[in-house]
Design an enzyme around this catalytic site. Structure first.
Site, mmCIF file in Angstrom:
data_model
loop_
_atom_site.group_PDB
_atom_site.id
_atom_site.type_symbol
_atom_site.label_atom_id
_atom_site.label_comp_id
_atom_site.label_asym_id
_atom_site.label_seq_id
_atom_site.Cartn_x
_atom_site.Cartn_y
_atom_site.Cartn_z
ATOM 1 N N LYS A 239 -55.382 1.912 16.453
ATOM 2 C CA LYS A 239 -54.590 2.949 17.109
ATOM 3 C C LYS A 239 -55.478 3.741 18.067
ATOM 4 O O LYS A 239 -55.677 3.316 19.204
ATOM 5 C CB LYS A 239 -53.880 3.794 16.062
ATOM 6 C CG LYS A 239 -52.814 2.978 15.318
ATOM 7 C CD LYS A 239 -52.017 3.774 14.332
ATOM 8 C CE LYS A 239 -50.814 2.996 13.806
ATOM 9 N NZ LYS A 239 -51.152 1.732 13.102
ATOM 10 N N THR B 52 -60.640 -13.585 2.851
ATOM 11 C CA THR B 52 -60.105 -13.662 4.209
ATOM 12 C C THR B 52 -61.249 -13.640 5.215
ATOM 13 O O THR B 52 -62.306 -13.065 4.958
ATOM 14 C CB THR B 52 -59.129 -12.496 4.494
ATOM 15 O OG1 THR B 52 -58.418 -12.753 5.692
ATOM 16 C CG2 THR B 52 -59.849 -11.168 4.617
ATOM 17 N N THR B 53 -61.040 -14.286 6.350
ATOM 18 C CA THR B 53 -62.062 -14.362 7.381
ATOM 19 C C THR B 53 -62.362 -12.981 7.954
ATOM 20 O O THR B 53 -61.466 -12.166 8.146
ATOM 21 C CB THR B 53 -61.599 -15.315 8.502
ATOM 22 O OG1 THR B 53 -61.390 -16.606 7.943
ATOM 23 C CG2 THR B 53 -62.622 -15.411 9.614
ATOM 24 N N SER C 263 -46.421 9.419 10.407
ATOM 25 C CA SER C 263 -46.178 8.993 11.784
ATOM 26 C C SER C 263 -44.723 9.066 12.219
ATOM 27 O O SER C 263 -44.457 9.098 13.424
ATOM 28 C CB SER C 263 -46.675 7.562 11.967
ATOM 29 O OG SER C 263 -45.927 6.654 11.179
ATOM 30 N N THR D 172 -57.681 3.130 10.522
ATOM 31 C CA THR D 172 -57.450 1.916 11.296
ATOM 32 C C THR D 172 -58.311 1.930 12.544
ATOM 33 O O THR D 172 -58.708 2.990 13.036
ATOM 34 C CB THR D 172 -55.971 1.778 11.697
ATOM 35 O OG1 THR D 172 -55.771 0.531 12.349
ATOM 36 C CG2 THR D 172 -55.549 2.897 12.631
ATOM 37 N N HIS E 197 -53.044 7.615 11.455
ATOM 38 C CA HIS E 197 -52.478 8.193 12.676
ATOM 39 C C HIS E 197 -53.218 9.449 13.126
ATOM 40 O O HIS E 197 -52.771 10.128 14.053
ATOM 41 C CB HIS E 197 -50.996 8.504 12.480
ATOM 42 C CG HIS E 197 -50.162 7.270 12.357
ATOM 43 N ND1 HIS E 197 -49.683 6.573 13.447
ATOM 44 C CD2 HIS E 197 -49.757 6.572 11.261
ATOM 45 C CE1 HIS E 197 -49.006 5.518 13.034
ATOM 46 N NE2 HIS E 197 -49.039 5.498 11.722
ATOM 47 N N THR F 266 -37.675 1.692 7.922
ATOM 48 C CA THR F 266 -38.818 2.502 8.346
ATOM 49 C C THR F 266 -38.532 3.982 8.128
ATOM 50 O O THR F 266 -39.430 4.754 7.753
ATOM 51 C CB THR F 266 -39.138 2.228 9.826
ATOM 52 O OG1 THR F 266 -39.304 0.810 10.011
ATOM 53 C CG2 THR F 266 -40.410 2.926 10.244
ATOM 54 N N SER G 45 -48.338 9.639 -5.964
ATOM 55 C CA SER G 45 -48.125 9.143 -4.614
ATOM 56 C C SER G 45 -47.068 9.967 -3.899
ATOM 57 O O SER G 45 -45.994 10.224 -4.446
ATOM 58 C CB SER G 45 -47.693 7.668 -4.665
ATOM 59 O OG SER G 45 -47.477 7.138 -3.383
ATOM 60 N N ARG H 58 -34.150 -6.955 14.093
ATOM 61 C CA ARG H 58 -35.071 -6.454 15.107
ATOM 62 C C ARG H 58 -35.333 -7.506 16.181
ATOM 63 O O ARG H 58 -35.465 -8.683 15.878
ATOM 64 C CB ARG H 58 -36.391 -6.019 14.464
ATOM 65 C CG ARG H 58 -36.182 -4.939 13.415
ATOM 66 C CD ARG H 58 -37.467 -4.413 12.848
ATOM 67 N NE ARG H 58 -37.193 -3.413 11.817
ATOM 68 C CZ ARG H 58 -38.067 -2.522 11.393
ATOM 69 N NH1 ARG H 58 -39.274 -2.487 11.913
ATOM 70 N NH2 ARG H 58 -37.743 -1.658 10.453
#
Length: 409
Positions: free
Chosen positions: A247, A276-277, A188, A244, A216, A362, A136, A21
């Site tokens: 997006k 994690t911060t 997506s 999220t 999405h 993907t 799943s 990529r």
């Protein structure tokens, strides 16, 4: 030992498999989306971006930018630590309240990305359910797959969006065993939608919890932007809604929403949250501003759907192989990794249009495609130019075109 040889060999394999990529160096221009500057090897060039996940252009909305600038000026840049060590800033707490309200849940928990919210959210949740069995969807995102894998739990994979197959697997499971069904509401790469209420019916019948990824769809669908679950009237039936902020809301971060006890348990046990911060206050304030705006404004959603519909119609009229779906995703089938990459290179270099190639892993090998995401700001002129450019590229690469129809108005 030449350790560097291992890395060069690994890269060579990607080249051989036609999966290497290359990233485009883009400078987005607030107030001029979807236009951007491409910093090419030959120097800066103006381009039009046709593949951004900033679906509604909220990354340039004055309310969102204003909230970020004001908060950064008032509170500084970073969060100052993890949530447990000075990082629980007030805009972050306010953001979690906005998210809980958006999804009509008791609580929400913000993570540093949508990937992390799935990976650590699923794995932590499952570890808190003794002997849990996971069901799943076969097309779930890599972040969900990693969450399932890291949980260490036994899993069953059901055929994509196949509720009958899911029921077969649920029937075969021990009724007394804890069960979790994980799926996306909108996938997506193909743009297809899960049968959410049917999955919830099965979960209720067979005593399973549900975990739905709205990444999405959140902000994009439903009267207040609550996602596909809101649009299908199923929001209250799903135990965990994940989404999220990067997006439709145009910012950064991920989250889960659910019952107070569930969210508090994940907060207390999830390594990917604890160690994690926290997100910076300015990012949190911007995301909250985007959510508040989209709860009351339907203009962006309506305009976006109209633009997506016109893009599909114009591309189909030009004979281009648009893969059918009923959502805002516009996939164009190519089927060959080399030509997929060549197509995107020609679009960028010769037409000033940026669309990234979508290749394996993907999507499955043989289903390579271009994934086009119109925004409310792609006007008729840009859509028509896109169609003309794609036809030119298709003809130059010898890719098949269908018989052309009358152009859409």
């Amino acid at each position: 030992m030449n350790y560097n040889a291992f890395f060069t060999d690994a890269l060579a394999r990607l080249h051989d498999e036609r999966r290497y990529r290359v990233f485009a160096d883009l400078e987005r221009l607030a107030g001029r989306f979807p236009r951007a500057v491409w910093h090419s090897p030959q120097g800066p060039r103006d381009v039009v971006v046709w593949c951004s996940n900033d679906y509604l252009g909220m990354g340039q909305h004055p309310k969102v930018i204003g909230a970020m600038v004001e908060t950064a000026t008032r509170m500084g840049t970073g969060a100052g630590g993890t949530r447990n060590i000075a990082g629980t800033n007030h805009p972050l707490v306010d953001l979690e309240h906005e998210l809980a309200d958006l999804h009509r849940k008791e609580a929400a928990l913000v993570f540093t990305s949508g990937y992390v919210s799935n990976e650590t959210g699923i794995s932590t949740l499952v570890k808190l359910l003794p002997n849990c069995l996971i069901f799943s969807d076969a097309w779930n995102h890599n972040s969900m797959i990693e969450g399932v894998r890291q949980s260490g739990a036994e899993k069953r994979i059901f055929n994509h969006n196949d509720a009958d197959h899911l029921e077969e697997l649920l029937k075969a499971a021990d009724p007394a065993r804890p069960k979790l069904i994980v799926f996306e509401t909108l996938y997506s790469m193909d743009g297809d939608v899960a049968p959410i209420n049917r999955i919830c019916d099965l979960a209720e019948r067979y005593g399973a919890m549900t975990y739905a990824d709205e990444v999405h769809a959140v902000g994009m669908y439903g009267p207040r932007g609550g996602g596909m679950a809101e649009q299908q009237g199923a929001m209250a039936r799903i135990d965990v809604l994940e989404g999220t902020l990067a997006k439709a809301f145009g910012c950064l971060g991920g989250y889960i929403a659910g019952s107070s006890a569930l969210v508090d348990a994940v907060r207390s046990y999830a390594p990917g949250f604890i160690f994690t911060t926290a997100l910076p206050p300015a990012v949190c304030a911007a995301a909250a501003a985007a959510i508040r705006h989209l709860k009351t404004s339907s203009y962006e959603r309506e305009r976006h759907q109209q633009r997506a519909a016109r893009t599909k119609a114009v591309l189909l009229a030009a004979g281009l192989p648009v893969m059918h779906n009923d959502t805002h995703i516009v996939p164009l089938f190519v089927g060959e990794p080399d030509k997929c990459k060549e197509a995107t290179d020609l679009l960028l270099q010769d037409h000033g249009i940026y669309i990234q190639p979508i290749n394996y892993p993907t999507v499955p090998k043989g289903s390579e495609r271009l994934r086009i995401t119109p925004s409310p700001y792609h006007d008729d002129v840009l859509i028509d130019r896109l169609a003309e450019a794609l036809v030119d590229v298709w003809e130059r690469l010898g890719l098949p075109l269908k018989a052309r129809a009358i152009a859409a108005e």
